[in-house]
Design a protein around this motif. Sequence first.
Motif, PDB file in Angstrom:
ATOM      1  N   LEU A 167       0.800  -1.224   0.000  1.00 44.92           N
ATOM      2  CA  LEU A 167       0.000   0.000   0.000  1.00 44.92           C
ATOM      3  C   LEU A 167       0.832   1.273   0.000  1.00 44.92           C
ATOM      4  O   LEU A 167       0.290   2.359   0.159  1.00 44.92           O
ATOM      5  CB  LEU A 167      -0.992   0.034   1.181  1.00 44.92           C
ATOM      6  CG  LEU A 167      -2.085  -1.024   1.150  1.00 44.92           C
ATOM      7  CD1 LEU A 167      -2.942  -0.940   2.412  1.00 44.92           C
ATOM      8  CD2 LEU A 167      -2.955  -0.890  -0.086  1.00 44.92           C
ATOM      9  N   THR A 168       2.141   1.186  -0.146  1.00 45.19           N
ATOM     10  CA  THR A 168       2.943   2.383  -0.314  1.00 45.19           C
ATOM     11  C   THR A 168       2.813   2.869  -1.757  1.00 45.19           C
ATOM     12  O   THR A 168       2.288   2.158  -2.628  1.00 45.19           O
ATOM     13  CB  THR A 168       4.418   2.111  -0.005  1.00 45.19           C
ATOM     14  OG1 THR A 168       4.922   1.167  -0.964  1.00 45.19           O
ATOM     15  CG2 THR A 168       4.590   1.543   1.396  1.00 45.19           C
ATOM     16  N   VAL A 169       3.295   4.085  -2.016  1.00 44.40           N
ATOM     17  CA  VAL A 169       3.231   4.616  -3.377  1.00 44.40           C
ATOM     18  C   VAL A 169       4.014   3.730  -4.335  1.00 44.40           C
ATOM     19  O   VAL A 169       3.553   3.421  -5.448  1.00 44.40           O
ATOM     20  CB  VAL A 169       3.758   6.059  -3.414  1.00 44.40           C
ATOM     21  CG1 VAL A 169       3.818   6.576  -4.846  1.00 44.40           C
ATOM     22  CG2 VAL A 169       2.884   6.973  -2.563  1.00 44.40           C
ATOM     23  N   GLN A 194       7.957  10.726  -9.937  1.00 42.66           N
ATOM     24  CA  GLN A 194       8.858  10.634  -8.794  1.00 42.66           C
ATOM     25  C   GLN A 194       9.118   9.206  -8.336  1.00 42.66           C
ATOM     26  O   GLN A 194      10.163   8.933  -7.744  1.00 42.66           O
ATOM     27  CB  GLN A 194       8.301  11.449  -7.627  1.00 42.66           C
ATOM     28  CG  GLN A 194       8.287  12.949  -7.867  1.00 42.66           C
ATOM     29  CD  GLN A 194       7.666  13.719  -6.716  1.00 42.66           C
ATOM     30  OE1 GLN A 194       6.893  13.168  -5.927  1.00 42.66           O
ATOM     31  NE2 GLN A 194       7.998  15.001  -6.614  1.00 42.66           N
ATOM     32  N   HIS A 195       8.183   8.289  -8.594  1.00 43.53           N
ATOM     33  CA  HIS A 195       8.281   6.958  -7.981  1.00 43.53           C
ATOM     34  C   HIS A 195       8.336   5.812  -8.976  1.00 43.53           C
ATOM     35  O   HIS A 195       8.374   4.651  -8.557  1.00 43.53           O
ATOM     36  CB  HIS A 195       7.090   6.734  -7.040  1.00 43.53           C
ATOM     37  CG  HIS A 195       7.041   7.690  -5.884  1.00 43.53           C
ATOM     38  ND1 HIS A 195       7.738   7.484  -4.711  1.00 43.53           N
ATOM     39  CD2 HIS A 195       6.375   8.876  -5.726  1.00 43.53           C
ATOM     40  CE1 HIS A 195       7.496   8.485  -3.873  1.00 43.53           C
ATOM     41  NE2 HIS A 195       6.682   9.338  -4.465  1.00 43.53           N
ATOM     42  N   SER A 196       8.334   6.103 -10.275  1.00 42.89           N
ATOM     43  CA  SER A 196       8.407   5.028 -11.259  1.00 42.89           C
ATOM     44  C   SER A 196       9.334   5.448 -12.391  1.00 42.89           C
ATOM     45  O   SER A 196       9.048   6.401 -13.126  1.00 42.89           O
ATOM     46  CB  SER A 196       7.006   4.712 -11.811  1.00 42.89           C
ATOM     47  OG  SER A 196       7.079   3.831 -12.913  1.00 42.89           O
ATOM     48  N   LYS A 242       1.522  24.925  -7.606  1.00 47.58           N
ATOM     49  CA  LYS A 242       2.783  24.370  -7.097  1.00 47.58           C
ATOM     50  C   LYS A 242       3.053  22.995  -7.698  1.00 47.58           C
ATOM     51  O   LYS A 242       4.194  22.680  -8.086  1.00 47.58           O
ATOM     52  CB  LYS A 242       2.725  24.285  -5.570  1.00 47.58           C
ATOM     53  CG  LYS A 242       4.005  23.806  -4.931  1.00 47.58           C
ATOM     54  CD  LYS A 242       3.900  23.834  -3.419  1.00 47.58           C
ATOM     55  CE  LYS A 242       5.195  23.358  -2.765  1.00 47.58           C
ATOM     56  NZ  LYS A 242       5.110  23.388  -1.286  1.00 47.58           N
ATOM     57  N   LEU A 243       2.020  22.157  -7.811  1.00 50.06           N
ATOM     58  CA  LEU A 243       2.185  20.834  -8.408  1.00 50.06           C
ATOM     59  C   LEU A 243       2.559  20.937  -9.890  1.00 50.06           C
ATOM     60  O   LEU A 243       3.404  20.186 -10.381  1.00 50.06           O
ATOM     61  CB  LEU A 243       0.893  20.034  -8.257  1.00 50.06           C
ATOM     62  CG  LEU A 243       0.550  19.523  -6.856  1.00 50.06           C
ATOM     63  CD1 LEU A 243      -0.839  18.883  -6.855  1.00 50.06           C
ATOM     64  CD2 LEU A 243       1.585  18.532  -6.358  1.00 50.06           C
ATOM     65  N   ILE A 244       1.923  21.865 -10.600  1.00 55.20           N
ATOM     66  CA  ILE A 244       2.232  22.038 -12.027  1.00 55.20           C
ATOM     67  C   ILE A 244       3.691  22.434 -12.215  1.00 55.20           C
ATOM     68  O   ILE A 244       4.387  21.920 -13.106  1.00 55.20           O
ATOM     69  CB  ILE A 244       1.287  23.078 -12.654  1.00 55.20           C
ATOM     70  CG1 ILE A 244      -0.146  22.537 -12.679  1.00 55.20           C
ATOM     71  CG2 ILE A 244       1.739  23.451 -14.062  1.00 55.20           C
ATOM     72  CD1 ILE A 244      -1.181  23.555 -13.086  1.00 55.20           C
ATOM     73  N   ASN A 245       4.173  23.331 -11.394  1.00 53.03           N
ATOM     74  CA  ASN A 245       5.586  23.729 -11.486  1.00 53.03           C
ATOM     75  C   ASN A 245       6.513  22.554 -11.186  1.00 53.03           C
ATOM     76  O   ASN A 245       7.575  22.411 -11.815  1.00 53.03           O
ATOM     77  CB  ASN A 245       5.853  24.890 -10.539  1.00 53.03           C
ATOM     78  CG  ASN A 245       5.212  26.177 -11.014  1.00 53.03           C
ATOM     79  OD1 ASN A 245       5.084  26.413 -12.212  1.00 53.03           O
ATOM     80  ND2 ASN A 245       4.804  27.026 -10.083  1.00 53.03           N
ATOM     81  N   CYS A 246       6.137  21.707 -10.234  1.00 49.74           N
ATOM     82  CA  CYS A 246       6.950  20.519  -9.940  1.00 49.74           C
ATOM     83  C   CYS A 246       6.962  19.554 -11.129  1.00 49.74           C
ATOM     84  O   CYS A 246       8.004  18.956 -11.451  1.00 49.74           O
ATOM     85  CB  CYS A 246       6.409  19.815  -8.697  1.00 49.74           C
ATOM     86  SG  CYS A 246       6.652  20.706  -7.151  1.00 49.74           S
ATOM     87  N   ILE A 247       5.812  19.394 -11.788  1.00 52.01           N
ATOM     88  CA  ILE A 247       5.743  18.524 -12.960  1.00 52.01           C
ATOM     89  C   ILE A 247       6.613  19.077 -14.085  1.00 52.01           C
ATOM     90  O   ILE A 247       7.357  18.330 -14.749  1.00 52.01           O
ATOM     91  CB  ILE A 247       4.278  18.366 -13.419  1.00 52.01           C
ATOM     92  CG1 ILE A 247       3.496  17.542 -12.389  1.00 52.01           C
ATOM     93  CG2 ILE A 247       4.207  17.703 -14.788  1.00 52.01           C
ATOM     94  CD1 ILE A 247       2.010  17.456 -12.680  1.00 52.01           C
ATOM     95  N   LEU A 248       6.542  20.379 -14.327  1.00 54.39           N
ATOM     96  CA  LEU A 248       7.366  20.991 -15.365  1.00 54.39           C
ATOM     97  C   LEU A 248       8.848  20.782 -15.083  1.00 54.39           C
ATOM     98  O   LEU A 248       9.638  20.471 -15.980  1.00 54.39           O
ATOM     99  CB  LEU A 248       7.048  22.482 -15.474  1.00 54.39           C
ATOM    100  CG  LEU A 248       5.694  22.855 -16.080  1.00 54.39           C
ATOM    101  CD1 LEU A 248       5.470  24.359 -15.994  1.00 54.39           C
ATOM    102  CD2 LEU A 248       5.612  22.388 -17.526  1.00 54.39           C
ATOM    103  N   THR A 249       9.240  20.952 -13.836  1.00 60.69           N
ATOM    104  CA  THR A 249      10.648  20.755 -13.471  1.00 60.69           C
ATOM    105  C   THR A 249      11.079  19.318 -13.726  1.00 60.69           C
ATOM    106  O   THR A 249      12.173  19.060 -14.263  1.00 60.69           O
ATOM    107  CB  THR A 249      10.862  21.124 -12.000  1.00 60.69           C
ATOM    108  OG1 THR A 249      10.500  22.492 -11.790  1.00 60.69           O
ATOM    109  CG2 THR A 249      12.305  20.911 -11.591  1.00 60.69           C
ATOM    110  N   ALA A 250      10.222  18.360 -13.350  1.00 54.46           N
ATOM    111  CA  ALA A 250      10.580  16.950 -13.510  1.00 54.46           C
ATOM    112  C   ALA A 250      10.623  16.532 -14.981  1.00 54.46           C
ATOM    113  O   ALA A 250      11.488  15.751 -15.389  1.00 54.46           O
ATOM    114  CB  ALA A 250       9.587  16.076 -12.743  1.00 54.46           C
ATOM    115  N   VAL A 251       9.695  17.040 -15.789  1.00 48.73           N
ATOM    116  CA  VAL A 251       9.629  16.638 -17.194  1.00 48.73           C
ATOM    117  C   VAL A 251      10.720  17.304 -18.021  1.00 48.73           C
ATOM    118  O   VAL A 251      11.307  16.682 -18.915  1.00 48.73           O
ATOM    119  CB  VAL A 251       8.235  16.967 -17.779  1.00 48.73           C
ATOM    120  CG1 VAL A 251       8.216  16.738 -19.290  1.00 48.73           C
ATOM    121  CG2 VAL A 251       7.162  16.119 -17.115  1.00 48.73           C
TER     122      VAL A 251
END
Length: 567
Positions: A455-457, A513-515, A555-564
């Motif tokens: 049940l973890t991410v 982040q996790h896959s 904030k989430l959108i900016n994190c996604i942009l940074t990761a992609v």
Amino acid sequence: MARTGTGTGTLLSRRNVKLDSFLKRNMERAVYERIRVHEPCVVVSDTINKVYMHVVLSDERVFLTEYPPRTLTVAVSFGRVRDIELVNDLPDFLRGKDQERCQHIRIVYAVETPPPRRRRDRLTRERGEELPPVTPPPRSLTPKSTSEGHPPDSSLDQWTEEDPPPIPKPLRSASCPNPQTLSLLKVPRPPGPPFSSPPSPSRQSRAQGPRRISLILDRLLRRDRADPSEDKGAELHLYAVSHSSTIYLHLQSAWTRFLTRSTLLLDPLHRWRCSSGWDPPPPSNRSGWLLGRLSRELQRDGVSPEASCLLLRELRTAARRDVALRRLFWRSGDLFVFLVRSLEDGLHGVQSLSGGLWSDQLLLSTLIVQTLAVMFRDTEVEESRMDLLSANRAALSSRLLLASIGGPEPGRSPVDSEVRVFLDEFRDAACSLLFEMLLLGHQASRGPSSDSSCLTVGWILRVLQGHPHLLPFISHQAQRLLLVLSDRQDSALSPPQSVLLFQRCRLLLACLQHSSLLNQHLRSHFREEFRYCVEPSRLDVKLPSHVPISRPTVKLINCILTAVLKD
């Protein structure tokens, strides 16, 4: 009912009977029953300097009370919170292992400049939540060391009566509480459902109350959602001296729930659907009777798909309005097993159906997924939920995850536009359900022995990774996100659209982040689209600041942009 934050691998654990008794005496029943967790922490704020206190978390506020509990004070309302984060530091007032295992939580919130006295007094009477702050003595306090040199864990029983921690002077004794200190539990009701016809003169007097409440709610919403640049910022620091503390997880979950509810209440249709949820809750026996009736009728032999859809709509509506029914749903477990099996059977059989029957089956599957997603809301501290989801190495959870991204085979084109609409609705519902599972996964990921637990991410994404529909499903979620963000129309998203966008962002960020598989897939297939189609400067048009969930979504959108886009 409240739970303390120390545990044995689950999010739930033994209760602090003494504190529970105090809260039960001094809180209204409806608010007491919705307390999520309480845990002792060292508290630091503008007026409190390293005082060991109980932190009590409800659906809408963070309360503080002394040790032993004497007064109850609102520390911060979630309507004012701007960010909740873990700080990676070593508190200088702790030593050795206690420094290393301490969880430092920083809550950043806005403090409004006090209005003129007359207006403030009127709003205080209407809202019933303004409280005098805790005023501690000037000396500081740190947890008392044990014989081994360690401060006590989050259980307060290790403090000695001979040497109790210094506490702020109580405003009144617990046996004679100050009504101004404790009259903090009145929540304004939203406007009721619109009248289907003009009210008759005999009904007008009864309508004055809801109209007045509506005006008060609108004014308070505007007041709470004022431009944060006009507010004075403040911080509340909580230091949980326990490696198994779950207070941060519950804070994040409660804040997310509050933002979602507050955003959806801006939508008149949602407010009308859930209007009875603001009335006194129905007796638990009525909730149990309704759940039992719907469960029996849904599981009856020979029930038609049309009847199943009607019953599921009734169950979904009742669950939205009644948290007691949602808790009873997890305690029985039979209906959950039936719904998971029905979802599997329906999606496995959809491949051989014609267009019209395919649409009917997708509609039924969508209702099942939507109903299950509702059942997760505000049931984080329900022990039976975790027991059911983790039983037999989380077999049911694994089946639910795989079924939630099922549907047509990759490459099979929808028969017509109607089928495409039903398929999009199913995938939107699946996104919301996976969001709920990921919330559970983030909590389990921080529990003890999380590397080997289910049940973890990471476990959730590993279960999904073998499904042949996973990559098309995640691609669809990314495409829908890009479609919303690249739209050049100067119009804000509706409240339900804003909530779905937030959930979609949480899902995609977890994949990044996790896959490693999903990270590579998203970056290789959507990198250029994210680079050229998403304009951060235009996000305030789609997500205006008065919508509660806008700030964390940006904030989430900016994190996604940074990761992609990172090299």
